[in-house]
Design a protein around this motif. Structure first.
Motif, mmCIF file in Angstrom:
data_model
loop_
_atom_site.group_PDB
_atom_site.id
_atom_site.type_symbol
_atom_site.label_atom_id
_atom_site.label_comp_id
_atom_site.label_asym_id
_atom_site.label_seq_id
_atom_site.Cartn_x
_atom_site.Cartn_y
_atom_site.Cartn_z
ATOM 1 N N ALA A 195 -13.317 32.017 44.978
ATOM 2 C CA ALA A 195 -12.307 33.278 45.099
ATOM 3 C C ALA A 195 -11.197 33.142 43.443
ATOM 4 N N ALA A 196 -10.611 31.795 42.916
ATOM 5 C CA ALA A 196 -10.679 31.852 41.981
ATOM 6 C C ALA A 196 -11.249 31.316 40.799
ATOM 7 N N ARG A 197 -12.134 31.161 41.396
ATOM 8 C CA ARG A 197 -13.317 31.452 39.858
ATOM 9 C C ARG A 197 -13.934 33.302 39.586
ATOM 10 N N ILE A 198 -13.653 33.521 40.307
ATOM 11 C CA ILE A 198 -13.834 35.250 40.518
ATOM 12 C C ILE A 198 -12.701 35.717 40.173
ATOM 13 N N ARG A 199 -11.544 35.067 39.815
ATOM 14 C CA ARG A 199 -10.231 35.850 39.098
ATOM 15 C C ARG A 199 -10.415 35.071 38.176
ATOM 16 N N ALA A 200 -10.610 34.276 37.509
ATOM 17 C CA ALA A 200 -11.081 33.745 36.126
ATOM 18 C C ALA A 200 -11.520 34.691 35.687
ATOM 19 N N LEU A 201 -13.280 34.861 36.309
ATOM 20 C CA LEU A 201 -13.961 35.744 34.983
ATOM 21 C C LEU A 201 -13.311 36.917 35.226
ATOM 22 N N ALA A 202 -13.540 37.523 36.075
ATOM 23 C CA ALA A 202 -12.540 39.206 36.104
ATOM 24 C C ALA A 202 -11.049 39.247 35.074
ATOM 25 N N ARG A 203 -10.186 37.904 34.147
ATOM 26 C CA ARG A 203 -9.235 38.020 33.775
ATOM 27 C C ARG A 203 -9.473 37.967 32.315
ATOM 28 N N ARG A 204 -11.481 36.950 32.028
ATOM 29 C CA ARG A 204 -11.538 36.964 30.559
ATOM 30 C C ARG A 204 -12.207 38.229 30.436
ATOM 31 N N ALA A 205 -12.962 38.578 31.961
ATOM 32 C CA ALA A 205 -13.380 39.771 31.222
ATOM 33 C C ALA A 205 -12.755 41.417 30.531
ATOM 34 N N GLY A 206 -11.392 41.341 31.373
ATOM 35 C CA GLY A 206 -10.379 42.335 31.363
ATOM 36 C C GLY A 206 -9.503 42.479 30.207
ATOM 37 N N ALA A 207 -9.115 40.761 29.936
ATOM 38 C CA ALA A 207 -7.491 40.953 29.841
ATOM 39 C C ALA A 207 -8.073 40.718 28.013
ATOM 40 N N PRO A 208 -6.830 41.638 27.226
ATOM 41 C CA PRO A 208 -6.653 41.406 25.633
ATOM 42 C C PRO A 208 -6.442 39.918 25.200
ATOM 43 N N ASP A 209 -6.942 39.782 24.404
ATOM 44 C CA ASP A 209 -7.431 38.854 23.533
ATOM 45 C C ASP A 209 -7.264 37.532 21.990
ATOM 46 N N ARG A 210 -7.594 37.338 21.911
ATOM 47 C CA ARG A 210 -7.042 36.409 20.289
ATOM 48 C C ARG A 210 -8.326 37.591 19.639
ATOM 49 N N SER A 211 -7.340 38.087 18.130
ATOM 50 C CA SER A 211 -7.884 38.509 17.601
ATOM 51 C C SER A 211 -9.502 38.114 16.753
ATOM 52 N N VAL A 212 -9.266 39.069 16.076
ATOM 53 C CA VAL A 212 -11.087 38.519 15.392
ATOM 54 C C VAL A 212 -11.034 37.349 14.223
ATOM 55 N N LEU A 213 -11.993 36.409 14.994
ATOM 56 C CA LEU A 213 -12.350 34.907 13.954
ATOM 57 C C LEU A 213 -13.968 35.384 12.851
ATOM 58 N N GLN A 214 -13.519 34.397 12.023
ATOM 59 C CA GLN A 214 -14.573 34.160 11.155
ATOM 60 C C GLN A 214 -14.860 32.718 10.449
ATOM 61 N N ALA A 215 -15.815 32.226 10.580
ATOM 62 C CA ALA A 215 -16.345 31.818 9.915
ATOM 63 C C ALA A 215 -17.587 31.520 8.828
ATOM 64 N N GLY A 216 -17.475 31.938 8.262
ATOM 65 C CA GLY A 216 -19.213 32.492 7.366
ATOM 66 C C GLY A 216 -18.960 33.163 7.362
ATOM 67 N N ASP A 217 -20.298 33.955 7.447
ATOM 68 C CA ASP A 217 -20.923 34.981 8.341
ATOM 69 C C ASP A 217 -20.768 35.197 9.621
ATOM 70 N N LEU A 218 -20.249 33.967 10.473
ATOM 71 C CA LEU A 218 -20.115 34.468 11.701
ATOM 72 C C LEU A 218 -18.897 34.827 12.442
ATOM 73 N N VAL A 219 -18.509 35.876 12.882
ATOM 74 C CA VAL A 219 -17.976 36.451 12.988
ATOM 75 C C VAL A 219 -17.672 36.493 14.545
ATOM 76 N N LEU A 220 -16.363 36.290 15.419
ATOM 77 C CA LEU A 220 -16.336 36.573 16.891
ATOM 78 C C LEU A 220 -15.238 38.294 17.048
ATOM 79 N N ASP A 221 -15.262 38.312 18.144
ATOM 80 C CA ASP A 221 -14.343 39.060 18.700
ATOM 81 C C ASP A 221 -14.060 39.367 20.177
ATOM 82 N N PRO A 222 -13.419 38.414 20.537
ATOM 83 C CA PRO A 222 -13.080 38.101 21.528
ATOM 84 C C PRO A 222 -12.761 38.551 22.713
ATOM 85 N N GLN A 223 -11.636 39.850 22.485
ATOM 86 C CA GLN A 223 -11.238 40.507 22.946
ATOM 87 C C GLN A 223 -12.725 41.684 23.343
ATOM 88 N N GLY A 224 -13.463 41.330 22.019
ATOM 89 C CA GLY A 224 -14.036 43.228 22.054
ATOM 90 C C GLY A 224 -15.811 42.123 22.860
#
Length: 226
Positions: free
Chosen positions: A110-139
Protein backbone atom coordinates in the motif's frame (compact mmCIF):
# COMPACT_ATOMS: atom_id res chain seq x y z
CA UNK A 1 -7.39 5.45 -7.02
CA UNK A 2 -8.29 3.14 -9.89
CA UNK A 3 -5.96 0.14 -9.79
CA UNK A 4 -5.51 -2.77 -12.21
CA UNK A 5 -4.26 -6.05 -10.71
CA UNK A 6 -2.91 -8.62 -13.20
CA UNK A 7 -2.24 -11.78 -11.19
CA UNK A 8 -2.85 -15.43 -12.14
CA UNK A 9 -2.91 -16.72 -8.54
CA UNK A 10 -6.62 -16.26 -7.98
CA UNK A 11 -6.39 -16.42 -4.20
CA UNK A 12 -3.76 -13.68 -4.09
CA UNK A 13 -5.61 -11.61 -6.67
CA UNK A 14 -8.79 -11.76 -4.62
CA UNK A 15 -6.89 -10.90 -1.44
CA UNK A 16 -5.39 -7.86 -3.15
CA UNK A 17 -8.78 -6.85 -4.52
CA UNK A 18 -10.40 -7.03 -1.09
CA UNK A 19 -7.55 -5.24 0.69
CA UNK A 20 -7.25 -2.43 -1.84
CA UNK A 21 -11.02 -2.03 -2.05
CA UNK A 22 -11.15 -1.75 1.75
CA UNK A 23 -8.65 1.11 1.43
CA UNK A 24 -11.13 2.89 -0.83
CA UNK A 25 -9.65 2.06 -4.24
CA UNK A 26 -11.53 0.90 -7.32
CA UNK A 27 -9.91 -2.40 -8.33
CA UNK A 28 -10.14 -4.43 -11.53
CA UNK A 29 -8.54 -7.86 -11.85
CA UNK A 30 -7.20 -9.94 -14.76
CA UNK A 31 -5.84 -13.48 -14.40
CA UNK A 32 -3.87 -13.84 -17.65
CA UNK A 33 -1.50 -11.72 -19.72
CA UNK A 34 -3.71 -11.11 -22.74
CA UNK A 35 -6.67 -9.92 -20.65
CA UNK A 36 -4.32 -7.82 -18.54
CA UNK A 37 -2.88 -6.10 -21.60
CA UNK A 38 -6.36 -5.47 -23.04
CA UNK A 39 -7.49 -3.82 -19.80
CA UNK A 40 -4.27 -1.85 -19.39
CA UNK A 41 -4.56 -0.36 -22.89
CA UNK A 42 -8.33 0.00 -23.26
CA UNK A 43 -9.87 -0.32 -19.80
CA UNK A 44 -8.16 2.65 -18.18
CA UNK A 45 -7.11 5.17 -17.32
CA UNK A 46 -5.62 3.60 -14.20
CA UNK A 47 -3.60 5.30 -11.50
CA UNK A 48 -1.39 2.24 -10.87
CA UNK A 49 -1.01 -1.22 -12.45
CA UNK A 50 0.09 -4.16 -10.27
CA UNK A 51 1.64 -6.64 -12.66
CA UNK A 52 2.67 -10.21 -11.86
CA UNK A 53 5.84 -11.27 -13.65
CA UNK A 54 4.97 -14.88 -14.59
CA UNK A 55 1.56 -14.96 -16.31
CA UNK A 56 -0.14 -17.29 -18.79
CA UNK A 57 -0.28 -15.86 -22.30
CA UNK A 58 1.98 -12.82 -21.93
CA UNK A 59 4.56 -12.19 -19.21
CA UNK A 60 4.57 -9.10 -17.06
CA UNK A 61 7.67 -7.97 -18.94
CA UNK A 62 5.81 -8.15 -22.27
CA UNK A 63 2.73 -6.34 -20.96
CA UNK A 64 4.79 -3.51 -19.51
CA UNK A 65 6.89 -3.15 -22.66
CA UNK A 66 3.76 -2.99 -24.84
CA UNK A 67 2.16 -0.40 -22.55
CA UNK A 68 5.22 1.82 -22.89
CA UNK A 69 5.34 1.25 -26.66
CA UNK A 70 1.78 2.59 -26.82
CA UNK A 71 2.81 5.70 -24.88
CA UNK A 72 1.08 4.57 -21.67
CA UNK A 73 3.02 6.06 -18.73
CA UNK A 74 0.80 4.61 -15.96
CA UNK A 75 3.03 3.64 -12.99
CA UNK A 76 3.70 -0.13 -12.99
CA UNK A 77 4.58 -2.11 -9.87
CA UNK A 78 5.92 -5.58 -10.68
CA UNK A 79 4.92 -8.44 -8.33
CA UNK A 80 7.02 -11.58 -8.57
CA UNK A 81 8.17 -14.68 -6.75
CA UNK A 82 11.52 -14.39 -8.50
CA UNK A 83 14.32 -12.56 -6.74
CA UNK A 84 17.62 -11.13 -7.92
CA UNK A 85 19.02 -7.99 -9.45
CA UNK A 86 18.93 -9.34 -13.02
CA UNK A 87 15.16 -9.91 -12.80
CA UNK A 88 14.72 -6.41 -11.41
CA UNK A 89 16.97 -4.91 -14.07
CA UNK A 90 14.93 -6.63 -16.80
CA UNK A 91 11.74 -5.25 -15.28
CA UNK A 92 13.18 -1.73 -15.21
CA UNK A 93 14.42 -2.05 -18.78
CA UNK A 94 10.91 -2.87 -19.99
CA UNK A 95 9.51 0.22 -18.26
CA UNK A 96 8.42 -0.85 -14.75
CA UNK A 97 8.55 1.79 -12.02
CA UNK A 98 8.97 -0.44 -8.97
CA UNK A 99 9.46 -4.10 -8.05
CA UNK A 100 8.13 -6.11 -5.08
CA UNK A 101 9.11 -9.72 -4.35
CA UNK A 102 6.57 -12.20 -2.97
CA UNK A 103 5.73 -12.79 -0.20
CA UNK A 104 5.21 -9.16 0.73
CA UNK A 105 3.45 -7.21 3.44
CA UNK A 106 0.18 -5.54 2.39
CA UNK A 107 1.26 -2.49 4.40
CA UNK A 108 4.43 -2.21 2.29
CA UNK A 109 2.46 -2.76 -0.92
CA UNK A 110 0.00 0.00 0.00
CA UNK A 111 2.87 2.38 0.78
CA UNK A 112 4.55 1.62 -2.57
CA UNK A 113 1.26 2.30 -4.40
CA UNK A 114 0.81 5.64 -2.63
CA UNK A 115 4.40 6.60 -3.45
CA UNK A 116 3.98 5.78 -7.15
CA UNK A 117 0.75 7.76 -7.35
CA UNK A 118 2.34 10.77 -5.63
CA UNK A 119 5.34 10.78 -7.95
CA UNK A 120 3.11 10.46 -11.02
CA UNK A 121 0.74 13.28 -10.08
CA UNK A 122 2.48 15.63 -7.70
CA UNK A 123 3.81 19.01 -8.78
CA UNK A 124 7.56 18.63 -9.05
CA UNK A 125 10.82 20.44 -9.64
CA UNK A 126 11.35 22.91 -12.45
CA UNK A 127 13.08 21.95 -15.71
CA UNK A 128 16.67 20.78 -15.22
CA UNK A 129 19.42 20.88 -17.83
CA UNK A 130 22.96 19.55 -18.27
CA UNK A 131 24.31 20.34 -21.73
CA UNK A 132 21.82 18.99 -24.26
CA UNK A 133 20.18 16.75 -21.64
CA UNK A 134 16.89 18.29 -20.47
CA UNK A 135 14.64 16.87 -17.74
CA UNK A 136 11.14 18.10 -16.92
CA UNK A 137 10.17 16.16 -13.76
CA UNK A 138 6.69 17.67 -13.58
CA UNK A 139 5.91 16.81 -17.19
CA UNK A 140 7.72 13.44 -16.87
CA UNK A 141 9.74 14.24 -19.99
CA UNK A 142 13.41 13.76 -20.78
CA UNK A 143 15.15 14.85 -23.97
CA UNK A 144 18.68 14.80 -25.29
CA UNK A 145 19.60 16.62 -28.46
CA UNK A 146 15.96 16.94 -29.45
CA UNK A 147 15.20 13.21 -28.96
CA UNK A 148 12.63 12.13 -26.37
CA UNK A 149 13.80 9.51 -23.85
CA UNK A 150 11.24 7.36 -22.03
CA UNK A 151 11.94 7.13 -18.28
CA UNK A 152 10.11 5.33 -15.48
CA UNK A 153 9.05 7.29 -12.41
CA UNK A 154 11.93 5.88 -10.35
CA UNK A 155 14.52 6.56 -13.06
CA UNK A 156 13.19 10.10 -13.35
CA UNK A 157 13.57 10.62 -9.60
CA UNK A 158 17.15 9.32 -9.54
CA UNK A 159 18.14 11.46 -12.53
CA UNK A 160 16.53 14.56 -10.99
CA UNK A 161 18.57 14.02 -7.78
CA UNK A 162 21.77 14.04 -9.81
CA UNK A 163 20.84 16.90 -12.13
CA UNK A 164 19.88 19.15 -9.20
CA UNK A 165 23.51 19.00 -8.01
CA UNK A 166 25.61 19.04 -11.21
CA UNK A 167 29.28 18.30 -10.66
CA UNK A 168 28.74 17.26 -7.04
CA UNK A 169 28.99 13.72 -5.71
CA UNK A 170 25.63 12.43 -4.46
CA UNK A 171 25.71 9.46 -2.08
CA UNK A 172 23.67 6.38 -2.94
CA UNK A 173 21.96 6.60 0.46
CA UNK A 174 20.96 10.22 -0.21
CA UNK A 175 19.39 9.16 -3.52
CA UNK A 176 17.59 6.30 -1.77
CA UNK A 177 16.24 8.65 0.92
CA UNK A 178 15.02 11.14 -1.67
CA UNK A 179 13.45 8.85 -4.25
CA UNK A 180 12.19 5.83 -2.28
CA UNK A 181 9.10 6.33 -0.13
CA UNK A 182 10.21 3.91 2.61
CA UNK A 183 14.02 3.63 2.26
CA UNK A 184 14.72 2.00 5.61
CA UNK A 185 15.72 -1.61 5.22
CA UNK A 186 16.40 -1.26 1.48
CA UNK A 187 19.96 -1.93 0.35
CA UNK A 188 21.39 1.32 -1.06
CA UNK A 189 23.05 -0.74 -3.80
CA UNK A 190 19.64 -0.91 -5.52
CA UNK A 191 20.49 2.58 -6.76
CA UNK A 192 23.15 0.94 -8.97
CA UNK A 193 20.41 -0.89 -10.91
CA UNK A 194 18.61 2.36 -11.70
CA UNK A 195 21.80 4.20 -12.61
CA UNK A 196 22.73 1.36 -14.96
CA UNK A 197 19.30 1.60 -16.58
CA UNK A 198 19.63 5.38 -16.93
CA UNK A 199 23.04 5.06 -18.57
CA UNK A 200 21.57 2.72 -21.17
CA UNK A 201 18.90 5.30 -21.98
CA UNK A 202 20.50 8.76 -21.67
CA UNK A 203 24.17 8.03 -22.36
CA UNK A 204 24.94 4.90 -24.38
CA UNK A 205 22.76 5.73 -27.45
CA UNK A 206 24.38 9.17 -27.66
CA UNK A 207 27.99 8.21 -26.97
CA UNK A 208 28.01 10.14 -23.67
CA UNK A 209 29.14 9.54 -20.08
CA UNK A 210 27.07 12.06 -18.15
CA UNK A 211 26.62 9.98 -14.98
CA UNK A 212 30.02 9.38 -13.41
CA UNK A 213 30.76 6.91 -10.61
CA UNK A 214 32.40 8.40 -7.52
CA UNK A 215 34.00 5.38 -5.89
CA UNK A 216 33.16 4.98 -2.23
CA UNK A 217 30.40 7.58 -2.40
CA UNK A 218 27.89 7.41 -5.24
CA UNK A 219 27.48 9.33 -8.49
CA UNK A 220 27.74 12.78 -9.99
CA UNK A 221 26.24 14.40 -13.05
CA UNK A 222 28.64 16.07 -15.49
CA UNK A 223 27.51 19.74 -15.67
CA UNK A 224 27.94 19.75 -19.45
CA UNK A 225 25.92 16.55 -19.86
CA UNK A 226 28.97 14.44 -20.59
Amino acid sequence: MRILVVEDEEGLAESLRRGLSADGHLVEVAHDGHRGLDLALAGGPYDVVLLDLMLPGLSGYEICARMRAHGDTTPVLMLTARDGEHDEAEGLDCGADDYLTKPFSFVVLAARIRALARRAGAPDRSVLQAGDLVLDPQGRRCRRGGRDIELTARELGVLACLMEQPGRAVAKQDILDEVWDAPHGIDANIVEVYVSSLRKKIDAPFGRRSIRTVHGTGYRMAPDGG
